[in-house]
Design a protein around this motif. Structure first.
Motif, PDB file in Angstrom:
ATOM      1  N   LEU A  47      12.694 -12.576  71.403  1.00  0.00           N
ATOM      2  CA  LEU A  47      13.206 -13.892  71.033  1.00  0.00           C
ATOM      3  C   LEU A  47      12.634 -14.353  69.694  1.00  0.00           C
ATOM      4  N   ASP A  48      11.371 -14.027  69.443  1.00  0.00           N
ATOM      5  CA  ASP A  48      10.756 -14.417  68.179  1.00  0.00           C
ATOM      6  C   ASP A  48      11.376 -13.644  67.018  1.00  0.00           C
ATOM      7  N   LEU A  49      11.618 -12.352  67.237  1.00  0.00           N
ATOM      8  CA  LEU A  49      12.243 -11.543  66.193  1.00  0.00           C
ATOM      9  C   LEU A  49      13.644 -12.046  65.869  1.00  0.00           C
ATOM     10  N   VAL A  50      14.428 -12.347  66.900  1.00  0.00           N
ATOM     11  CA  VAL A  50      15.792 -12.848  66.698  1.00  0.00           C
ATOM     12  C   VAL A  50      15.762 -14.173  65.942  1.00  0.00           C
ATOM     13  N   LYS A  51      14.836 -15.047  66.298  1.00  0.00           N
ATOM     14  CA  LYS A  51      14.717 -16.337  65.613  1.00  0.00           C
ATOM     15  C   LYS A  51      14.422 -16.157  64.133  1.00  0.00           C
ATOM     16  N   SER A  63      26.839 -18.131  58.818  1.00  0.00           N
ATOM     17  CA  SER A  63      26.531 -19.100  59.872  1.00  0.00           C
ATOM     18  C   SER A  63      26.921 -18.606  61.260  1.00  0.00           C
ATOM     19  N   HIS A  64      27.792 -17.556  61.298  1.00  0.00           N
ATOM     20  CA  HIS A  64      28.247 -17.058  62.598  1.00  0.00           C
ATOM     21  C   HIS A  64      27.224 -16.135  63.256  1.00  0.00           C
ATOM     22  N   ARG A  65      26.169 -15.813  62.562  1.00  0.00           N
ATOM     23  CA  ARG A  65      25.200 -14.865  63.102  1.00  0.00           C
ATOM     24  C   ARG A  65      24.275 -15.565  64.094  1.00  0.00           C
ATOM     25  N   GLY A  66      24.654 -15.525  65.343  1.00  0.00           N
ATOM     26  CA  GLY A  66      23.874 -16.155  66.389  1.00  0.00           C
ATOM     27  C   GLY A  66      23.022 -15.141  67.119  1.00  0.00           C
ATOM     28  N   ILE A  67      22.576 -15.514  68.329  1.00  0.00           N
ATOM     29  CA  ILE A  67      21.667 -14.663  69.092  1.00  0.00           C
ATOM     30  C   ILE A  67      22.300 -13.328  69.445  1.00  0.00           C
ATOM     31  N   VAL A  71      21.040  -9.715  68.132  1.00  0.00           N
ATOM     32  CA  VAL A  71      20.526  -8.725  69.084  1.00  0.00           C
ATOM     33  C   VAL A  71      21.311  -7.423  68.974  1.00  0.00           C
ATOM     34  N   GLY A  72      22.651  -7.529  68.919  1.00  0.00           N
ATOM     35  CA  GLY A  72      23.501  -6.345  68.802  1.00  0.00           C
ATOM     36  C   GLY A  72      23.221  -5.584  67.522  1.00  0.00           C
ATOM     37  N   MET A 271      17.212 -22.419  66.536  1.00  0.00           N
ATOM     38  CA  MET A 271      16.585 -23.322  67.511  1.00  0.00           C
ATOM     39  C   MET A 271      16.631 -22.774  68.939  1.00  0.00           C
ATOM     40  N   LEU A 272      17.765 -22.195  69.334  1.00  0.00           N
ATOM     41  CA  LEU A 272      17.893 -21.721  70.715  1.00  0.00           C
ATOM     42  C   LEU A 272      16.893 -20.622  71.054  1.00  0.00           C
TER      43      LEU A 272
END
Length: 299
Positions: A47-51, A63-67, A71-72, A271-272
């Protein structure tokens, strides 16, 4: 018998309780904090790496690059273990960092006589203890952030520290200090006041040994959500300043850059995953810590 021989005999006989160093409340609180930090850091590193990847300035325009996208992408290019990239600097920072935090917290509470702190006292304790721990561990925090971003090709924590010092001097090792403390001190202060007040609000007949771990964990979750949300903008600013200190030299200038590139919402980027990680990590850390200090006779 000499003092050194006595010390050796105590170690070999397993008589840890009577050894002066290991019976110290400060040492016990440090150990309890370090143990709690180890479990949560390794478990929640993805989760820290993704953030960090989401907050990286190189992807602000996407802006579309979410969690799920992040991860993928990590799994496709770096395999599943890529999600744990930076776990070594994370452990190097968090384990002693959490230890220093709980050690400072225990010492302050004892010295000031604030064993049952009021809301204002809890905020003060949390902020001061976090400033002490955060300041000590900031160079490792810089290395961790850069490791996770993949913007730097460091191979070891020691090598990274040497490289930063050689190329950027002491200033590089402490880049983003103001933003880091702006994030960590309020987080710890807000967290501690809601954590302590939530536990006080629980009916005393519920506080049985069997239910206490659950009560502690749930109190930690509630406190973590609010503290994470309030301090999210400071986390975004901290990431930018530690990744590219030459470009982002001041907090105000970095805030302007983020808003210019991606609007006010850019200050909430990541944030998530951060909320999930910080909330779960703090809840796990406090739950383990509370159980360990009972075992060590500090409570």
């Amino acid at each position: 018998m000499s003092k050194s021989a006595s010390f050796l005999d105590q170690i070999t006989s397993g008589d840890w309780k009577n050894m002066e160093l290991f019976s110290s409340p400060i040492f016990k609180s440090f150990v309890a904090g370090s143990l709690s930090g180890t479990c949560s850091t390794v478990l929640l590193q993805p989760l820290d790496l993704v953030k960090t990847r989401i907050q990286s300035p190189t992807v602000l325009e996407h802006s579309h690059r979410g969690i799920l996208y992040t991860v993928g992408s990590v799994i496709r290019h770096e395999k599943i273990l890529g999600l744990w990239r930076g776990v070594i600097p994370s452990v190097s920072r968090t384990v002693p960092g959490v230890g220093f935090y709980f050690c400072s917290l225990h010492t302050l509470k004892t010295k000031l006589g604030w064993t049952d702190p009021s809301p204002l006292q809890a905020i003060s304790l949390g902020m001061v203890a976090r400033c002490i721990a955060g300041g000590i561990m900031l160079p490792i925090t810089v290395v961790k952030t850069r490791y996770e971003s993949k913007a730097y090709e460091y191979t070891t924590v020691r090598g990274a520290l040497k490289s930063i010092y050689r190329n950027e001097g002491t200033k590089g090792l402490f880049s983003g200090m103001v933003a880091t403390l702006m994030r960590d001190a309020p987080f710890s202060g807000i967290y501690l006041v809601f954590y302590t007040q939530t536990k006080k609000a629980i009916p005393s007949d519920w506080k049985t040994p069997h239910l206490m771990p659950t009560i502690t964990f749930c109190s930690g979750l509630l406190a973590g959500v609010l503290a994470s949300a309030v301090t999210q903008p400071a986390d975004v600013i901290k990431t930018h300043m530690q990744l590219y200190p030459d470009k982002h030299k001041t907090v105000v200038a970095t805030v302007r850059y983020v808003i210019q590139e991606s609007g006010v919402n850019g200050l909430l980027r990541g944030m998530l995953p951060r909320c999930l990680r910080r909330t779960l990590m703090a809840a796990l850390a406090w739950t383990v810590y509370e159980e360990v200090i009972v075992k060590l006779g500090l409570k």
